[in-house]
Design a protein around this motif. Structure first.
Motif, mmCIF file in Angstrom:
data_model
loop_
_atom_site.group_PDB
_atom_site.id
_atom_site.type_symbol
_atom_site.label_atom_id
_atom_site.label_comp_id
_atom_site.label_asym_id
_atom_site.label_seq_id
_atom_site.Cartn_x
_atom_site.Cartn_y
_atom_site.Cartn_z
ATOM 1 N N PRO A 470 0.829 -1.219 0.000
ATOM 2 C CA PRO A 470 0.000 0.000 0.000
ATOM 3 C C PRO A 470 0.866 1.273 0.000
ATOM 4 N N PRO A 471 0.277 2.412 -0.442
ATOM 5 C CA PRO A 471 1.044 3.666 -0.470
ATOM 6 C C PRO A 471 1.235 4.283 0.909
ATOM 7 N N ILE A 472 0.372 3.897 1.857
ATOM 8 C CA ILE A 472 0.444 4.458 3.215
ATOM 9 C C ILE A 472 0.406 3.309 4.220
ATOM 10 N N ILE A 473 1.338 3.338 5.175
ATOM 11 C CA ILE A 473 1.314 2.420 6.312
ATOM 12 C C ILE A 473 0.810 3.215 7.520
ATOM 13 N N ARG A 474 -0.222 2.696 8.150
ATOM 14 C CA ARG A 474 -0.786 3.363 9.341
ATOM 15 C C ARG A 474 -0.457 2.537 10.570
ATOM 16 N N PHE A 475 0.335 3.121 11.470
ATOM 17 C CA PHE A 475 0.663 2.466 12.730
ATOM 18 C C PHE A 475 -0.343 2.914 13.792
ATOM 19 N N LYS A 476 -0.950 1.940 14.478
ATOM 20 C CA LYS A 476 -1.955 2.237 15.507
ATOM 21 C C LYS A 476 -1.404 1.785 16.858
ATOM 22 N N SER A 477 -1.314 2.748 17.781
ATOM 23 C CA SER A 477 -0.736 2.448 19.091
ATOM 24 C C SER A 477 -1.781 2.583 20.185
ATOM 25 N N ASN A 478 -1.555 1.832 21.262
ATOM 26 C CA ASN A 478 -2.400 1.927 22.451
ATOM 27 C C ASN A 478 -1.477 1.853 23.663
ATOM 28 N N VAL A 479 -1.268 2.992 24.312
ATOM 29 C CA VAL A 479 -0.305 3.082 25.413
ATOM 30 C C VAL A 479 -1.031 3.403 26.706
ATOM 31 N N LYS A 480 -0.724 2.631 27.735
ATOM 32 C CA LYS A 480 -1.267 2.877 29.075
ATOM 33 C C LYS A 480 -0.089 3.082 30.018
ATOM 34 N N ALA A 481 0.078 4.316 30.490
ATOM 35 C CA ALA A 481 1.178 4.662 31.395
ATOM 36 C C ALA A 481 0.594 5.308 32.633
ATOM 37 N N GLU A 482 0.633 4.593 33.751
ATOM 38 C CA GLU A 482 0.020 5.093 34.979
ATOM 39 C C GLU A 482 0.644 6.396 35.448
#
Length: 678
Positions: A470-482
């Protein structure tokens, strides 16, 4: 021997103390508001403001004391209480030195014993020794976690209120006061008559917290305060003190500690004791996953990244404007400026793999190189200004901007001054909207024009074009930092090293897009997996790193297609810029590019024409304007309107619209010609 044992004992105690310190867990965050204790020491400049001839009942010949100054200091201790996360109330117990010296030079006429007169000067001086102790309540507001401003009062009791005064002959160097046989008179000292017993002042200040311990309990706090006394030094005189203090405080800010869980009672014998409870894992976790995004913005799972090479030609138009900062004639640092040695190595080939804006930032060197190649070329540099606020009618600034460009070409590229003409005006002849903030910035420029078109001909690059699917790579993050995320970094690499690094401060964005279509230089070049990982550091300095994840890459090179006799195609890409404001007709420069592109169209070619605008103006109007510009181009090329689209200011914008050159390059029509290779 005993000394060695003592050293060993102290060493063991320090190890146990440090283990206890770093094993502690806290109930609050490092930046939470807490009760604070501390000491402070400041050095102050005491500015005495007065309007009196002398102290009450003390002989003085001074015409009027008006100003004075002196160095003092301010020391003490404090305690502060949080009222909320942003406000705190503090109380300072202090000792304050407010001393200063008032002087007055009195011009006068003096004569000797023979009656000969001359101009003279008497110096009247009054040394005041003043100090106070007291309490200062202050209300503080935290603008950031570290920086705070304060306001309050200083209420103190005057401890010292002494003075010494004298009058001295400064000029002439001879002579004495009549009747004293001395060059001084009215020398007095003692307690200031009718001196105020209290020091009541208003206080304004600012401070900045610098943590000096890893557990964020100890701070060094640089601080500065301005105070103005509401009460005069003496009740019957106009005499007040303004103090400017600056110094440092040592602050202790204890944090609430989560008590350790009580140990379980030992089991009854003979059963063995249970194993200790393992330590809790840090409350920091995150995930990262890659998704595919197609040309229409649709998201899907990505299983492989395909990279294909094509022969192609790209044409980069050269914007003939140099933009300046407000009220400045210094060429901004984003423009590439060379020294003499670098100039000798400069070539268009060095620009081939650069993005469009990076090519533009070499515009001064492109002009210098081409003027060296075409000795018949002459240019005119027209300096302009935004004609508002500081630049209103500032023709001198316009002239300075034009000369800054000229000086670079003359000094570095050795272009004879006779080939460069200077002009100036307020707004450009074709200004951007002067009422729009972006338009105001765009009008702060110097425009370069030439007597021959070769100086600003587009940069034509014939090389290998690489496209990804694909022409675009989408990185999806989910961060939990107390404890809160301090910083993050997403690294994309192959075996030869990093290809792309995304990083930032604070919480990572939930979506990070990698637009490979706009980053030819970053498209993977090796037939091996793409590796990516996310690293996060929280505000307690805990680090988390994801597992290294892989995305397979499949390379289809020109050589491979030739060896396997696979069908191939050639890409030609052209851009038209510098449309007149709110116009869609092609000017002379754009017509030359369009005619060149038309010659590249074959019977079996596929042509697509896309019009764009920048963020200025109404969105719907921009959409129609971009379509009309694309249609005007299609007419010249002889292309059916069904292959034409106007995208206006559709996000994401082609180039950075926070800089004026990015907006100009967004006002474009892009032509793509794809021709199968027989």
């Amino acid at each position: 021997m005993q000394i060695t044992k003592l050293h060993s004992f102290i060493f063991i105690i320090l190890i146990l103390f440090n283990q206890q310190l770093f094993s502690q867990k806290y109930a609050d965050k490092p930046t939470d508001a807490r009760t604070n204790y501390g000491i402070f020491a400041n050095v102050g400049l005491n500015l005495h403001s007065a309007s009196f001839k002398g102290l009450s009942g003390i002989p003085s010949c001074c015409p009027r004391y008006e100003t004075g100054n002196g160095l003092g200091y301010n020391i003490g201790t404090f305690i502060s209480f949080p009222l909320s996360q942003d406000f705190e109330l503090s109380f300072r117990v202090f000792y304050n030195d407010l001393s200063g010296k008032l002087t007055k030079i009195e011009p006068t006429y003096v004569s000797d014993l023979n009656g000969n007169g001359t101009q003279g000067e008497f110096e009247h001086s009054l040394n005041a020794t003043i100090s106070s102790v007291g309490l200062s309540p202050l209300l503080s507001f935290r603008l950031t976690d570290e920086f705070a401003i304060s306001a309050g009062i200083r209420a103190g009791y005057i401890l010292q209120k002494a003075y010494s005064q004298k009058e001295t002959i400064i000029k002439p160097s001879w002579g004495t006061f009549e009747g004293t046989n001395s060059r001084t008179r009215n020398e007095r000292s003692g307690t200031i008559p009718d001196a105020s017993a209290l020091d009541i002042s208003g206080v304004l200040g600012a401070s900045y917290n610098l943590p000096i311990s890893q557990n964020y309990e100890w701070y060094l706090v640089p601080e500065a305060y301005l105070s103005y006394s509401f009460l005069p030094v003496a009740n019957d005189l106009s005499w007040n003190i303004i103090t400017i203090n600056g110094g440092i405080a040592l602050k202790y800010s204890p944090r609430a500690i989560i008590p350790p869980k009580p140990l379980a009672p030992p089991p009854a014998l003979p059963p063995l004791p249970s194993l200790p409870v393992p330590p809790q894992e840090p409350a920091l976790a995150a995930t990262i996953v890659a998704k595919a995004v197609d040309e229409n913005g649709r998201e899907s799972d990505v299983t492989i990244l395909k990279v294909e090479e094509f022969l192609g030609m790209r044409m980069h138009p050269i914007l003939n404007y140099i933009f300046f900062d407000e009220n400045s004639s210094i060429i901004p640092d984003r423009y590439i400026k060379l020294n003499n040695e670098q100039k000798n190595q400069f070539s268009d080939k060095l620009l081939y793999n650069l993005p469009t804006l990076d090519i533009y930032y070499n515009v001064l060197n492109i002009v210098g190189k081409r003027m060296s190649q075409y000795p018949q070329a002459e240019i005119t540099i027209t300096g302009c200004n935004s004609d508002e606020n500081k630049e209103k009618g500032n023709i001198q600034l316009s002239n300075q901007r034009a000369n800054a460009v000229k000086n670079y070409l003359v000094n570095v590229w050795k272009i004879p001054e006779s080939r460069i003409k200077i002009a100036n005006r307020n707004l450009p002849s074709t200004p951007s909207t002067p009422t729009d903030p972006d338009g105001i910035v765009e009008n702060r420029r110097a425009e370069i024009t030439s007597n021959i078109p070769q100086i600003f001909e587009p940069l034509i690059i014939r090389d290998t074009i690489r496209e990804s699917n694909p022409p675009i790579i989408r990185f999806k993050s989910n961060v939990k930092a107390e404890a809160g995320s301090e910083k993050w970094e997403l690294t994309v690499s192959q075996s030869k090293g990093p290809i792309k690094i995304f990083k930032g401060i604070g919480q990572p964005p939930s979506v990070i897009e990698w637009d490979l279509a706009k980053e030819q230089e970053n498209i993977p070049r090796f037939d091996e997996p793409l590796l990516y990982k996310l690293e996060v550091i929280d505000k307690d300095n805990k680090r988390w790193a994801s597992n290294v994840q892989q995305l397979p890459v499949e390379q289809m090179t020109i050589e491979k297609k030739m060896n396997e006799m696979l069908a191939d195609k050639e890409f030609d890409r052209f851009s038209l810029i510098l449309f007149d404001f709110n116009k869609f007709d092609l000017n002379e420069a754009n017509l030359r590019i369009a005619e060149f592109a038309k010659k590249r169209i074959k019977k079996n070619s596929t042509v697509s024409i896309k019009g764009y605008t920048d963020r200025m103006g109404d969105e719907n109007h921009n959409l129609q304007l971009s379509l009309k510009r694309a249609q005007s181009t299609a007419k010249i090329l002889g292309v059916d309107f069904k292959y034409v689209i106007g995208l206006g200011e559709t996000l994401p914008l082609l180039y950075n619209n926070d800089v004026p050159e990015g907006r100009f390059y967004c006002r474009t029509v892009n032509i793509e010609i794809v021709t199968p290779i027989q």
